[in-house]
Design a protein around this motif. Structure first.
Motif: not given
Length: 783
Positions: A225-247
């Motif tokens: 069974s699919l847990n939709v929150h896992l896809e949101n976690i993957r997307h936010l993890t990528a954006k957080l990595s970019e934000a960390g680089d910018e910081t």
């Protein structure tokens, strides 16, 4: 941690010592058993008589044996079959317990013939049932369906009859129990079906509530069974990595800019990144620089007009004219200078104004990047919490789905079993007698072999126990043979109790005063045994186990006996602590052994000054001398060994009177320097363990024990007397003028020796208690 070879060797040596000690104790106890074998024999005879009486008088008990085969008829459902135990062999413990239950015992009594109920007369039903249970034994072999049944009774026919009635009662009991089993199983199964159905409904309702509480649920209750929150976690993890680089970039730029400003370096390299427009203005190519040029041009025209008006009023060297010319020149230089000059002119402005503005812009950029990163982290944590909650919900739904599947399968099995019971209601457990009860011909109790074995066992145990207790309580030597056996040495002679004789010096010694007496003959026997010993006996030390054993009396008489045989004899009083021989001979003065050993002069000269002749021909004596503070050290010195070597060249026999073995170490030191040791023992006073410990001490230092002199024997034929004797003796250092113990006599002052036993009868003298103290104690110190 590993042990060294020395530690391992020490442990092995300790183990060997413990084993040797144990074997020695066992051997000593066996010797005691040998000496007291009459007690063991008496116990065996008594036990045999008691066993024979029991065998003759005990009632005969007969045992009837039989076996019962348990089988399953049909294939119905019992309680065991519901648990998968349809094989009757698995329920044999239950069948064995049922055979001796209260209900079966009551049915047995009912079916028993009246002629065999006489053994239960006067008993209630419960008491009769308990009696049958006590006499009944049931067993079975593993993985078999056969019960082996045994019953004991005083009447052989009654034993077989009780077993027959028992089998009949047990078969009836099993049939009664199986008649209603089908209906009971049906009721039980239907109850189980209802329970499973209710449980299924509860699980279904709970599953639906869980699905309704999870609006993002996607699936059918499986593990995929699919847990939709896992896809949101993957997307936010990528954006957080970019934000960390910018910081990280903004922080690096900010730190580099701060260092450049603090060190006064050029900050224009940061302008392209932070403020491109500001850089253009600073170089004069921006809109702000064009306005400034127009302003300067207008001010230049005004100054030129003021200069023309001033020239009409003043001369060329007037101060106002000079000032206006200077101002016009300055404005012209600003308006018409080259790009390189302008670049150089703007450096100061850049350092003054552009640096702080760039630093402020870098701080704003860093703050924006960090705020963006924190926001993404908060969103990520929120999504993780939602995903965890969704995982728990999905797991609960999956578990409920699996449990519902199991319950559905169990309910289907119950329905199948219900149908089978309806078709096979005739299934039950049936019993068949495989070996009928037999009438025993011989009794099983009492059995002659068992009674005989137990009689021998308990007789031996009782005899050994009594011997051990007597050995503990009566710690004396009861006979010369016992002493010889325990010490593993020969008895040189046995001296009877002697009365105190008058006179002084050697005139009070029995061999000198009464050379033809029985006591003197015992000392001549001692002399003969020593002369015919296997080894050399020219140098002998005479000692005892404890003070008061008479070793000084034995030493003096033995010296006289050797001198009377025309042997040049020397007797040395080596008891420098409590000298008994010197006291007996009235030689307590400033001459003696201690003077010789402490002197550093020529040995022969010193010895001749301290050597004393006696009234006995061929007998000289060296007294103890003044009491030293270190007698053991003097005896262990080379001087004492040299003294013995000197004496050996001039005397045929050397006798040394030494202190008791268990009191001090002096006799052990002397024993290593001489040919042998004569140990004086008073069996009426000395305890067995003390004497054994004394001999072990001599053997441990490799001193040669020539034998034992048994002292203070009585002429009364009274074997088995008990002894009670108290004494005190101490070794210590004190004033030479301190009084010693009084000499109590030669051996015993209370014995009437008018009828002395013959020499050959000495070995048959028993050991009784007399205060036979040696003459080396309790006499005032004359020195």
């Amino acid at each position: 941690m590993t042990m060294s070879q020395g530690q391992i060797a020490g442990m092995e040596a300790g183990g060997h010592d413990a084993l040797a000690t144990t074997l020695h104790s066992i051997a000593r106890f066996l010797r005691t058993v040998r000496l007291r074998s009459s007690i063991l024999l008496a116990c065996l005879v008594t036990s045999g008589i008691l066993g024979a009486l029991y065998y003759v008088t005990a009632p005969r008990v007969y045992q009837s044996n039989a076996s019962l085969y348990v089988m399953k008829v049909g294939s119905g459902i019992t309680e065991e079959s519901m648990r998968g135990a349809s094989d009757p062999s698995r329920a044999m413990p239950t069948f064995r317990t049922l055979m001796s239950c209260e209900r079966v015992m009551q049915l047995t009594l009912e079916r028993l013939s009246d002629r065999f109920k006489t053994q239960f007369e006067g008993l209630t039903d419960a008491e009769a049932s308990a009696l049958i249970q006590a006499s009944l034994s049931v067993s079975f072999e593993f993985n078999t369906n056969i019960l082996d049944v045994r019953y004991r009774s005083k009447d052989p026919k009654a034993a077989a009859a009780v077993l027959a009635a028992l089998f009949s009662a047990y078969s009836s009991f099993m049939n009664d129990m199986n008649e209603g089993s089908a209906d009971q199983n049906l009721v039980r199964l239907r109850s189980k079906i209802d329970e499973v159905t209710d449980e299924l409904e509860k699980n279904r309702q709970l599953r639906n509530r869980l699905k309704a509480s999870a609006p993002d649920y996607v699936g059918t209750g499986s593990e995929d069974s699919l847990n939709v929150h896992l896809e949101n976690i993957r997307h936010l993890t990528a954006k957080l990595s970019e934000a960390g680089d910018e910081t990280a970039k903004a922080n690096s730029t900010h730190q580099e800019l701060q260092r450049a400003i603090s060190e006064g370096r050029d900050v224009l390299q940061f302008a392209d990144t932070l403020a491109p427009q500001m850089m253009a203005e600073a170089l004069g190519i921006g809109t702000q620089n064009s306005v400034e040029a127009a302003r300067i041009n207008q001010e230049l025209l005004e100054k030129i007009s003021e200069l023309q008006n001033a020239q009409r009023r003043f001369g060329p060297n007037h101060q106002d004219i000079l000032d206006l010319r200077s101002q016009i020149a300055t404005l012209q230089s600003h308006l018409f200078r080259s790009p390189d000059a302008k670049m150089q002119a703007t450096e100061a402005s850049v350092k003054t104004y552009l640096g702080p503005q760039l630093l402020q812009m870098a701080q704003q950029r860093l703050g924006t990047a960090m705020a963006t990163e924190r926001g993404l982290q908060a969103q990520l944590q929120q999504e993780k919490a939602l995903a965890l909650e969704m995982d728990i919900t999905l797991s609960q739904i999956y578990d409920l789905e699996q449990e519902m599947k199991q319950l559905n399968g169990l309910r289907a099995q119950f329905f199948e079993r219900t149908a089978m019971i309806d078709l096979e209601k005739g299934t039950f457990i049936k019993t068949e007698v495989s070996t009928p009860p037999s009438i025993p011909k011989a009794p099983v109790s009492p059995r002659l072999i068992v009674v005989g074995f137990l009689s021998i066992f308990f007789g031996t145990a009782a005899g050994l126990g009594i011997i051990w207790v007597l050995d503990i309580l009566d710690d004396r030597f009861r006979a010369p043979e016992e002493l010889k056996l325990h010490l593993n040495t020969q008895i040189l002679t046995m001296v009877p109790a002697m009365e105190e004789l008058p006179g002084e010096g050697f005139d009070s010694v029995m061999c000198q005063l009464r050379p033809n007496s029985t006591e003197a003959e015992s000392f001549r026997g001692l002399r003969t045994n020593l002369e015919f010993s296997a080894g050399d006996t020219g140098r002998i030390v005479c000692t005892s186990t404890e003070p008061g054993d008479g070793k000084t009396t034995i030493s003096a008489n033995m010296a006289v006996a050797f001198a009377q045989s025309r042997k040049k004899t020397l007797i040395i009083d080596a008891d420098m602590r409590r000298p008994g021989l010197s006291t007996l001979l009235n030689l307590r003065d400033d001459k003696g052994l201690s003077v010789i050993l402490r002197s550093s002069g020529e040995l022969e000269f010193v010895v001749r000054e301290n050597l004393r002749p006696t009234q006995v021909d061929d007998l000289d004596v060296i007294s103890c001398g003044p009491r030293p503070v270190n007698p053991a050290e003097l005896l262990a010195s080379e001087r004492f060994a040299n003294l013995l070597a000197w004496a050996e060249t001039r005397y045929e026999q050397i006798i040394i009177d030494a202190p008791p073995v268990l009191a001090v170490s002096d006799p052990l030191i002397i024993g290593r320097l001489v040919d042998g040791v004569v140990l004086v023992v008073r069996p009426d006073k000395d305890r067995r363990r003390s004497v054994i410990r004394a001999t072990e001490s001599l053997h441990s230092l490799r001193c040669t024990l020539l034998g034992v002199v048994v002292n203070h024997l009585s002429g009364n034929d009274a074997a088995g007397y008990g002894y009670g004797y108290g004494y005190g003796y101490g070794y210590g250092y004190g004033d030479d003028n301190a009084s010693d113990e009084n000499a109590s006599g030669k051996n015993d002052t209370d014995n009437d020796l008018t009828d002395q036993p013959e020499v050959d009868d000495v070995t048959r003298l028993s050991l009784v208690s007399h205060d036979n103290t040696e003459p080396d104690t309790e006499r005032e110190n004359a020195a």
